[in-house]
Design a protein around this motif. Structure first.
Motif, PDB file in Angstrom:
ATOM      1  N   ARG A 162     -33.538  -3.599   5.452  1.00 39.13           N
ATOM      2  CA  ARG A 162     -34.589  -4.105   4.397  1.00 39.13           C
ATOM      3  C   ARG A 162     -35.746  -4.768   5.336  1.00 39.13           C
ATOM      4  N   THR A 163     -36.934  -4.886   4.990  1.00 37.70           N
ATOM      5  CA  THR A 163     -38.018  -5.449   5.862  1.00 37.70           C
ATOM      6  C   THR A 163     -37.993  -6.937   6.012  1.00 37.70           C
ATOM      7  N   PRO A 164     -37.955  -7.360   7.270  1.00 37.74           N
ATOM      8  CA  PRO A 164     -37.759  -8.863   7.189  1.00 37.74           C
ATOM      9  C   PRO A 164     -39.020  -9.327   7.153  1.00 37.74           C
ATOM     10  N   ASP A 165     -39.212 -10.737   6.737  1.00 29.70           N
ATOM     11  CA  ASP A 165     -40.464 -11.381   6.933  1.00 29.70           C
ATOM     12  C   ASP A 165     -41.012 -11.697   8.069  1.00 29.70           C
ATOM     13  N   ARG A 166     -42.214 -11.425   8.296  1.00 26.53           N
ATOM     14  CA  ARG A 166     -42.800 -11.484   9.583  1.00 26.53           C
ATOM     15  C   ARG A 166     -42.976 -13.265   9.664  1.00 26.53           C
ATOM     16  N   ALA A 167     -43.227 -13.728   8.952  1.00 27.69           N
ATOM     17  CA  ALA A 167     -43.484 -15.278   9.344  1.00 27.69           C
ATOM     18  C   ALA A 167     -42.302 -15.917   9.687  1.00 27.69           C
TER      19      ALA A 167
END
Ligand code: BTN
Length: 245
Positions: A162-167
Motif C-alpha cells: 500500500r502507499t504510505p502517507d508521506r506526511a
C-alpha cells in the motif's frame, strides 16, 4: 501531502511544524541556510520536488515529483566533532525504524528492502566549530511510490503493499531521529546495537573500491571492517558497498 497534513502529522508527534517547499534544487542547502540563520534543533525542510537532488559521493538523487519523501533536518547535538559518527548511526536507525516497513540498512546508510534493493538513503553534512559539532544537516530521500529503473531499487509501496502517507511517514522518521539521537548521546552503545539489529551488510561478501572480502564488523565509529581472502583486515570509513553474495 500538503501543509496542513504535515502540520497535523508533526503535531501528533510533538514536533514543530516543518517547512514545505513546492520545488527547490535540494533541501540540504535550504536546511543549511536555516541552520546558519539560527534554526533550532529539529527544524525540518521538505520538498515536493527537487531539481538537483544530491546523493552521496557526488551522485544525483532523482525522484519524480509526488513519488518520494525528500527532507532535511537540522540537528544541533552538543558533541565533540569526533563523536559525529553516532549522529550517522542514529540517522540510519531512525530512517529504518521510522519508515514503517521491514527495511534494513546497507552500510553506510542505505535503506534497503528485505531483498536488499535500495529504497532510500542519507546525505549528512556537518559543520564544526572549535572542535565541536555546530550543526548537522541530515538529508533523507525515500522512494515511496516509484523507484529509478536504472538501479536495483524499489519503493515502500511495493514492500508494504500500500502507499504510505508521506506526511505521517515524515513525522515518524523525524520523531525517531530526535529520539535516537537523544539516546545515542548518553548511550552510544545502544544506537550501535540498534544499527546492528537492522544491518544487511555483515557476513556478506562485498567489494568497496579496490577491497574485496567479507564484511565482518561495524565499529562504534560507524566504520566497516572487511576481511580479505588473505586474512587482512581493512577498516573502511566511507565508500560504496557492492554486494557480491
Ligand atoms: C544517497 O543515497 O546517496 C543519499 C540520498 C539522499 C537524498 C536526500 S533527498 C533530501 C536531501 N536533499 C538532497 O539533495 N539529498 C538528500
Amino acid at each position: 501531502m500538503n501543509r496542513s497534513d504535515l502540520r497535523r502529522a508533526f503535531a501528533a508527534r510533538q514536533l514543530a511544524p516543518p517547512e514545505l517547499l513546492d520545488v527547490t534544487p535540494s533541501t540540504n542547502p535550504v536546511a543549511r541556510a536555516r541552520a546558519l540563520a539560527g534554526a533550532p534543533h529539529g527544524t525540518t525542510i521538505l520538498a515536493l520536488a527537487q531539481t538537483e537532488g544530491r546523493g552521496r559521493l557526488g551522485r544525483r538523487w532523482i525522484a519524480p515529483p509526488g513519488t518520494a519523501l525528500t527532507l532535511s533536518i537540522v540537528l544541533r547535538p552538543d558533541l565533540p566533532f569526533a563523536r559525529l559518527p553516532i549522529v550517522m548511526l542514529a540517522s540510519g536507525v531512525a530512517l529504518a525504524r521510522g519508515c514503517g516497513a521491514p527495511c534494513r540498512l546497507k552500510w553506510p546508510n542505505d535503506l534497503v528492502a528485505p531483498d536488499r534493493r535500495k529504497i532510500g538513503g542519507i546525505l549528512a553534512e556537518a559543520e564544526a566549530s572549535q572542535g565541536r559539532v555546530a550543526f548537522v544537516i541530515v538529508g533523507m530521500g525515500v522512494n515511496v511510490s516509484a523507484a529509478p529503473a536504472d538501479l536495483p531499487a524499489t519503493h515502500l509501496a511495493e514492500v508494504l503493499g500500500r502507499t504510505p502517507d508521506r506526511a505521517t511517514l515524515a513525522a515518524a522518521i523525524v520523531r525517531e531521529l530526535l529520539d535516537q539521537l537523544a539516546t545515542a548521546i548518553d548511550d552510544p552503545a545502544s544506537v550501535h546495537q540498534a544499527w546492528l539489529a537492522l544491518d544487511a551488510t555483515l557476513g556478506r561478501r562485498v567489494r568497496i573500491g579496490e577491497i574485496e572480502g567479507e564484511a565482518v564488523a561495524l565499529g562504534p565509529d560507524g566504520s566497516l571492517e572487511v576481511r580479505d581472502d588473505w586474512g587482512g583486515s581493512h577498516r573502511i570509513h566511507a565508500g560504496d558497498v557492492q554486494m557480491i553474495s
